[in-house]
Design a protein around this motif. Sequence first.
Motif, PDB file in Angstrom:
ATOM      1  N   ASN A  61      -2.507  -4.264  -4.517  1.00 34.45           N
ATOM      2  CA  ASN A  61      -2.150  -4.247  -3.590  1.00 34.45           C
ATOM      3  C   ASN A  61      -2.150  -3.359  -2.673  1.00 34.45           C
ATOM      4  O   ASN A  61      -0.933  -2.976  -1.796  1.00 34.45           O
ATOM      5  CB  ASN A  61      -0.583  -4.712  -4.142  1.00 34.45           C
ATOM      6  N   GLY A  62      -3.166  -2.364  -3.901  1.00 31.81           N
ATOM      7  CA  GLY A  62      -3.625  -1.390  -2.181  1.00 31.81           C
ATOM      8  C   GLY A  62      -2.626   0.328  -2.723  1.00 31.81           C
ATOM      9  O   GLY A  62      -2.670   0.995  -2.315  1.00 31.81           O
ATOM     10  N   ALA A  63      -1.622  -0.440  -3.771  1.00 25.49           N
ATOM     11  CA  ALA A  63      -0.500   0.678  -4.300  1.00 25.49           C
ATOM     12  C   ALA A  63      -1.376   2.010  -4.486  1.00 25.49           C
ATOM     13  O   ALA A  63      -2.199   1.655  -5.528  1.00 25.49           O
ATOM     14  CB  ALA A  63       0.131  -0.283  -4.887  1.00 25.49           C
ATOM     15  N   THR A  64      -0.801   3.264  -5.227  1.00 24.38           N
ATOM     16  CA  THR A  64      -1.162   4.627  -5.367  1.00 24.38           C
ATOM     17  C   THR A  64      -0.522   3.891  -7.758  1.00 24.38           C
ATOM     18  O   THR A  64       0.382   4.268  -7.353  1.00 24.38           O
ATOM     19  CB  THR A  64      -0.868   5.010  -4.973  1.00 24.38           C
TER      20      THR A  64
ATOM     21  N   PRO B   7       0.824  -0.975  -0.246  1.00 23.06           N
ATOM     22  CA  PRO B   7       0.295   0.257   0.004  1.00 23.06           C
ATOM     23  C   PRO B   7       1.066   0.625  -0.063  1.00 23.06           C
ATOM     24  O   PRO B   7       0.115   2.181  -0.523  1.00 23.06           O
ATOM     25  CB  PRO B   7      -0.523  -0.375   1.436  1.00 23.06           C
TER      26      PRO B   7
END
Length: 191
Positions: free
Chosen positions: A79-82, A54
């Motif tokens: 994966n909740g990343a930006t 994240p």
Amino acid sequence: HGIQTDPAVSPDPLGRAYIIFTSGSTGAPKGVVQDHQSVLHSTALFTEYFGIGPADRQSLVYTPAVFGSQRDTLNALLNGATLCHYPLRDEGLVGLADWIDRSGITIFCSIASVFRQMSATLAGDRIFSRVRLVKCGGEATHWEDVDRFERHFRADARLFCGFSMTETNLVTHSFVSRGQARRGSRVPLGF
């Protein structure tokens, strides 16, 4: 009419996730179906290889029509990343380096020639302090690219070189270590 938070959809693992077209390097481009199972397997591999989480900010410089775009989008979102999009076709390479810094990119992925051209324009003392991983692929990565990576990215950043095909996703890869023994002009990709 309340908002439904769980649509209770259970897609078939072998059902179509998306269709993407090949480059046409062996003739006419053809549509390749990627099923849910293959997409999740590919994402799981890159999640492990890249350690995506994240706190990451993933670049998106590819056009939507190629595997790299699907990979980077799903790697970030699952994966909740930006996910940070840079319109390379419209903006060109001139502003890419400043955009990487401004956007706080931690994972930068591009074809090797984009990395090569961007890094060739950098001042000698320019360091990307937030980028922890660079992924080069789509074509051969040269040792001169590794030299530029070592010069312009922090000492603990990692360089991942990989080869994928639309039909199979990731085929082979390697992490390039600093000071690695060199043979020939191109970085080897596995065994």
